[in-house]
Design an enzyme around this catalytic site. Structure first.
Site, PDB file in Angstrom:
ATOM      1  N   LYS A  50      41.182  14.578 -33.961  1.00 34.66           N
ATOM      2  CA  LYS A  50      39.771  14.174 -34.032  1.00 34.66           C
ATOM      3  C   LYS A  50      38.990  14.837 -32.894  1.00 34.66           C
ATOM      4  O   LYS A  50      37.880  15.339 -33.096  1.00 34.66           O
ATOM      5  CB  LYS A  50      39.648  12.641 -33.943  1.00 34.66           C
ATOM      6  CG  LYS A  50      40.061  11.961 -35.237  1.00 34.66           C
ATOM      7  CD  LYS A  50      40.250  10.458 -35.098  1.00 34.66           C
ATOM      8  CE  LYS A  50      40.842   9.891 -36.393  1.00 34.66           C
ATOM      9  NZ  LYS A  50      41.258   8.502 -36.297  1.00 34.66           N
ATOM     10  N   GLN A  95      41.146   3.775 -32.056  1.00 41.00           N
ATOM     11  CA  GLN A  95      42.284   4.156 -32.902  1.00 41.00           C
ATOM     12  C   GLN A  95      43.182   2.938 -33.148  1.00 41.00           C
ATOM     13  O   GLN A  95      43.604   2.269 -32.204  1.00 41.00           O
ATOM     14  CB  GLN A  95      43.073   5.285 -32.214  1.00 41.00           C
ATOM     15  CG  GLN A  95      44.200   5.845 -33.042  1.00 41.00           C
ATOM     16  CD  GLN A  95      43.709   6.580 -34.302  1.00 41.00           C
ATOM     17  OE1 GLN A  95      42.750   7.335 -34.269  1.00 41.00           O
ATOM     18  NE2 GLN A  95      44.373   6.327 -35.423  1.00 41.00           N
ATOM     19  N   ASP A 122      33.798   4.186 -37.980  1.00 42.51           N
ATOM     20  CA  ASP A 122      34.903   3.873 -38.887  1.00 42.51           C
ATOM     21  C   ASP A 122      34.430   2.941 -40.008  1.00 42.51           C
ATOM     22  O   ASP A 122      35.123   2.758 -41.002  1.00 42.51           O
ATOM     23  CB  ASP A 122      36.039   3.163 -38.116  1.00 42.51           C
ATOM     24  CG  ASP A 122      37.249   4.068 -37.907  1.00 42.51           C
ATOM     25  OD1 ASP A 122      37.357   5.090 -38.616  1.00 42.51           O
ATOM     26  OD2 ASP A 122      38.082   3.742 -37.045  1.00 42.51           O
TER      27      ASP A 122
END
Ligand code: NAD
Length: 295
Positions: free
Chosen positions: A58, A102, A125
């Site tokens: 990422k 994460q 997200d």
């Protein structure tokens, strides 16, 4: 049983590369327009090897797209208060337009509380309850990356008008199944959600024009579950051991899907779309925060 024809394979890797190239151009134009650079903060707690690989990837792709990447690697014994305090700082940092924590987090941390601490407008997200609510009520939301990528692949094959098609989604997780069903409903599909307690799964799947599979069960969907001419999106990522080797497979018995109009392979289908959609969400967040639009 017919094998999948080359033309029926949905190349997610190629599609994602095109999307990333578009995002890079948009970032350049937004920098010129606003004098600001979109920024994504990624927070990793602990040293889970798979998570470290995802975060590294990422970070690299964010930089490659011309954005700022802020990587926070915290020790596994980070406390809830320390993590919440970092999120609070990122929430008000004007250089940070998107925040991603994460997952999975170490077991001593309260994942739900951590996600709810993120400013919903920076929740790239799309896991915050505000974004889930906005999506389900038709308000502008940040939508989880994987289902967004699936929808892009579907529209690329079927055209922009999906209305009236029967979509069956296997899986009802907050990350994939539920937001996927909401996105398809918003496209005016007739949506059936199938899960582990569903009684007549094969029969329901056979009625699907669009079949999105996100169960995490290798080879769950057999050829005779797929209606001839259906478009199949296989979200599953499963590591299996075969002939002494380890490999990644999806949830669909790919070799039995020759009668589908189109199908995503695993790997190389949905997977590559997820990071591209994360960067796309970061651009969306930037634009909303600075009240600008993409040309
Ligand atoms: P999850 O475990 O949270 O949810 C799985 C869902 O599948 C559940 O709702 C369950 O009821 C359903 N299910 C399980 N067995 C079933 C069966 N036999 N019949 C019908 N339904 C069944 O998983 P998730 O986070 O939604 O992920 C699903 C899969 O997608 C996993 O393989 C995961 O690795 C993969 N995934 C891929 C990406 C990507 O970028 N490609 C992103 C997220 C998840």
């Amino acid at each position: 049983m017919d094998r999948v024809a080359v033309g029926a394979i949905i190349d997610g890797k190629q599609f994602a590369a095109g999307l990333l190239a578009d995002i890079k151009l948009e970032v350049e134009s937004l920098k010129e327009k606003t004098g600001k650079t979109p920024g994504l903060a990624v927070v990793l707690v602990g040293a889970d090897p798979a998570s470290a690989v995802y975060v590294g990837s990422k970070h690299r792709q964010t930089i490659a797209a011309g954005m700022q990447s802020f990587k926070y690697e915290l020790p596994a014994d980070t406390s809830q208060d320390e993590l919440m305090a970092l999120i609070d700082r990122l929430n008000v940092d004007p250089e940070v337009h998107g925040i991603l924590v994460q997952l999975p987090l170490p077991a001593h941390l309260d994942t739900h509380a951590v996600i709810q601490e993120i400013n919903p407008d920076k929740d790239v997200d799309g896991f915050h309850v505000s974004n889930a609510g906005r999506l389900s009520t038709g308000q502008p939301a940040l939508v989880p990356c994987t289902p967004v990528g699936c929808l892009m692949l579907l529209k690329d094959r079927l055209g922009s008008d999906l209305s009236g098609l029967h979509a069956v989604v296997i899986g009802k997780s907050n990350i994939v199944g539920k937001p996927m069903a909401q996105l398809l409903l918003a496209e005016n599909c007739t949506v059936t959600v199938v899960h582990s307690r569903t009684k007549n799964t094969p029969e329901l799947c056979r009625a699907a024009d669009i079949l999105v599979v996100a169960a995490g069960r290798p080879g769950l969907v057999r050829g005779d579950w797929i209606k001839p001419g259906a478009v199949v999106i296989d979200v599953g990522i499963n590591r299996i051991e075969a002939d002494g080797k380890s490999r990644i497979v999806g949830d669909v018995a790919f070799d039995e899907a020759g009668h589908a109009a189109a199908i995503t392979p695993v790997p190389g289908g949905v997977g590559p779309m997820t990071i591209a959609c994360l960067l796309s969400n970061t651009l969306t967040a930037f634009c909303r925060q600075h009240s600008v639009t993409i040309d």
